[in-house]
Design a protein around this motif. Structure first.
Motif, short mmCIF file in Angstrom:
data_model
loop_
_atom_site.label_atom_id
_atom_site.label_comp_id
_atom_site.label_asym_id
_atom_site.label_seq_id
_atom_site.Cartn_x
_atom_site.Cartn_y
_atom_site.Cartn_z
N GLU A 314 0.67 -0.93 0.08
CA GLU A 314 0.05 -0.02 0.03
C GLU A 314 0.79 1.34 0.11
N ASP A 315 2.00 1.26 0.49
CA ASP A 315 2.90 2.38 0.69
C ASP A 315 3.92 2.40 -0.56
N GLY A 316 3.59 1.62 -1.49
CA GLY A 316 4.43 1.90 -3.06
C GLY A 316 5.44 0.89 -3.08
N SER A 317 5.93 0.27 -1.73
CA SER A 317 7.15 -0.39 -1.91
C SER A 317 6.82 -1.56 -2.39
N THR A 318 7.79 -2.62 -2.78
CA THR A 318 7.48 -3.71 -3.57
C THR A 318 8.10 -4.88 -2.77
N TYR A 319 7.51 -6.20 -2.95
CA TYR A 319 7.98 -7.44 -2.40
C TYR A 319 7.83 -8.52 -3.27
N LYS A 320 8.65 -9.73 -3.13
CA LYS A 320 8.60 -10.93 -3.77
C LYS A 320 7.50 -11.68 -3.22
N ASP A 321 6.29 -12.18 -3.98
CA ASP A 321 5.42 -12.90 -3.66
C ASP A 321 5.74 -14.55 -4.05
N TYR A 322 6.13 -15.20 -3.18
CA TYR A 322 6.75 -16.71 -3.38
C TYR A 322 5.56 -17.58 -3.52
N THR A 323 4.26 -17.12 -3.30
CA THR A 323 3.28 -18.16 -3.38
C THR A 323 2.68 -18.12 -5.00
#
Length: 374
Positions: A314-323
């Motif tokens: 929501e804050d604009g940062s990204t992450y890797k979705d391992y699912t």
């Protein structure tokens, strides 16, 4: 007395040892038939995709022995299909773009040529034009892979008994005006340019050619359907109809095409289709008991990776979705990664380990005890 007993024991031990060696040699299974399946451009990630995207258990999981090959050509670290297939077909390293010739352009004997001289039936199946680099390397000898009309001419006088794929235009729409389909028929081929038929339609023929596209076959998702597994099954029926031994090469060509295009959907659908063809061949081998099945690739294409999906918080940062998997590519060309080799049947254990791609040729000859010829 003691000395006599020692001599007796030594003689007994020697005789027992010789007998054990003879028994071991006599008990070593020899493959009567060989099916070599080549998933062009297929590396480990391509194979892995079947385990995530195929609705049933992949046939790759059925192999008891797995090895790795180094694929570099004679002049380049990264091979192309021509040099890679020539290594399989002839056991020699050559330069990229070479078909059935060594690095100095000398013709080299291919598996098809070698075993045909020993009364062994041969078949070639491809989802590309039959003159494309991989199938061509098993029956032709040219300096450059794009000499398609020259390659087609080699098929006329070849000892191939069964072939199926595309490439009709290089027989009947040639720059020299010749119609080589007529020549194929004159040399004993029944030529079909419409569709794969039933075995009953060809069982009395001595040689059969299916040329089902002007150039390459359509992708499986655009109308080719289950041509590859059906052609593999039909080829096995035809090559075994007289009870003799055979060598058959089956290529899933368009896994490579998809890699060059960086098209994951195209790649995965072609890989699953190729896996279905593997299943047909393994089913035959399990029932037959005398057939060696080898599955490998000439090289990897696309730098294909089963990466994670990148998502945004929501804050604009990204992450890797391992699912969730997101197939990605790093190149539109080939890569130099080691390539898996899967083997089943008599002699399959010798395909474990890490070795050069030329060893596929030599290991086939050793497993079958087919003479390498002159």
């Amino acid at each position: 007395m003691a000395a006599s007993r020692i001599i007796y024991l030594l003689l007994f031990s020697s005789l027992f040892s010789c007998k054990s060696q003879e028994t071991e040699q006599e008990g070593t299974p020899v493959a009567k038939n060989v099916i070599l399946l080549i998933g062009d451009g297929t590396g480990l990630s391509q194979i892995s995709s079947a385990f995530y995207y195929k609705s049933t258990q992949p046939n790759y999981a059925r192999f008891p022995f797995i090895g790795l090959i180094r694929t570099s050509s004679s002049r380049e670290d990264i091979t192309d299909s021509a040099a890679g297939a020539t290594a399989f077909a002839s056991g020699v390293k050559t330069y990229n773009r070479a078909i059935g010739v060594s690095d100095d352009t000398t013709e080299v004997a291919t598996l098809v040529e070698i075993v045909s001289q020993q009364g062994i039936k041969t078949g070639l199946i491809s989802t590309s034009a039959i003159q494309h680099a991989t199938p061509a390397s098993f029956y032709a000898h040219v300096k450059h892979r794009k000499q398609y009309e020259d390659i087609a001419a080699y098929m006329i006088d070849s000892d191939v008994d069964f072939f199926a794929g595309g490439g009709r235009q290089f027989f009947n729409q040639r720059s020299d005006g010749r119609n080589l389909l007529v020549d194929l028929e004159a040399n004993g081929f029944r030529v079909d340019t419409t569709a794969l038929g039933a075995f009953t339609d060809i069982k009395t023929q001595s040689r059969v050619a299916y040329l089902l596209a002007a150039d390459h076959m359509e992708p499986v998702a655009k109308g080719r359907g289950d041509f590859l597994p059906k052609a593999a099954e039909l080829g096995l029926q035809f090559l075994t109809k007289d009870g003799g031994n055979f060598f058959m090469m089956v290529e899933g060509s368009q896994i490579d095409f998809a890699g060059h295009q960086n098209n994951a959907d195209y790649l995965i659908s072609e890989l699953i289709d190729f896996d279905d063809a593997i299943g047909k061949c393994l089913d035959f081998a399990e029932k037959d008991g005398n057939t060696l099945v080898i599955v490998t690739a000439d090289h990897e294409t696309g730098g294909f990776t089963l990466a994670s999906t990148e998502r945004e918080n929501e804050d604009g940062s990204t992450y890797k979705d391992y699912t969730e998997i997101n197939p990605t590519f790093s190149t539109k060309g080939h890569s130099a990664t080691l390539i898996p080799v899967f083997a089943y049947g008599p002699g399959a254990e010798s395909f474990a380990g890490i070795y050069e791609n030329t060893e596929i040729f030599h290991k086939i000859l050793k497993a079958t005890q087919w003479s390498p010829g002159k």
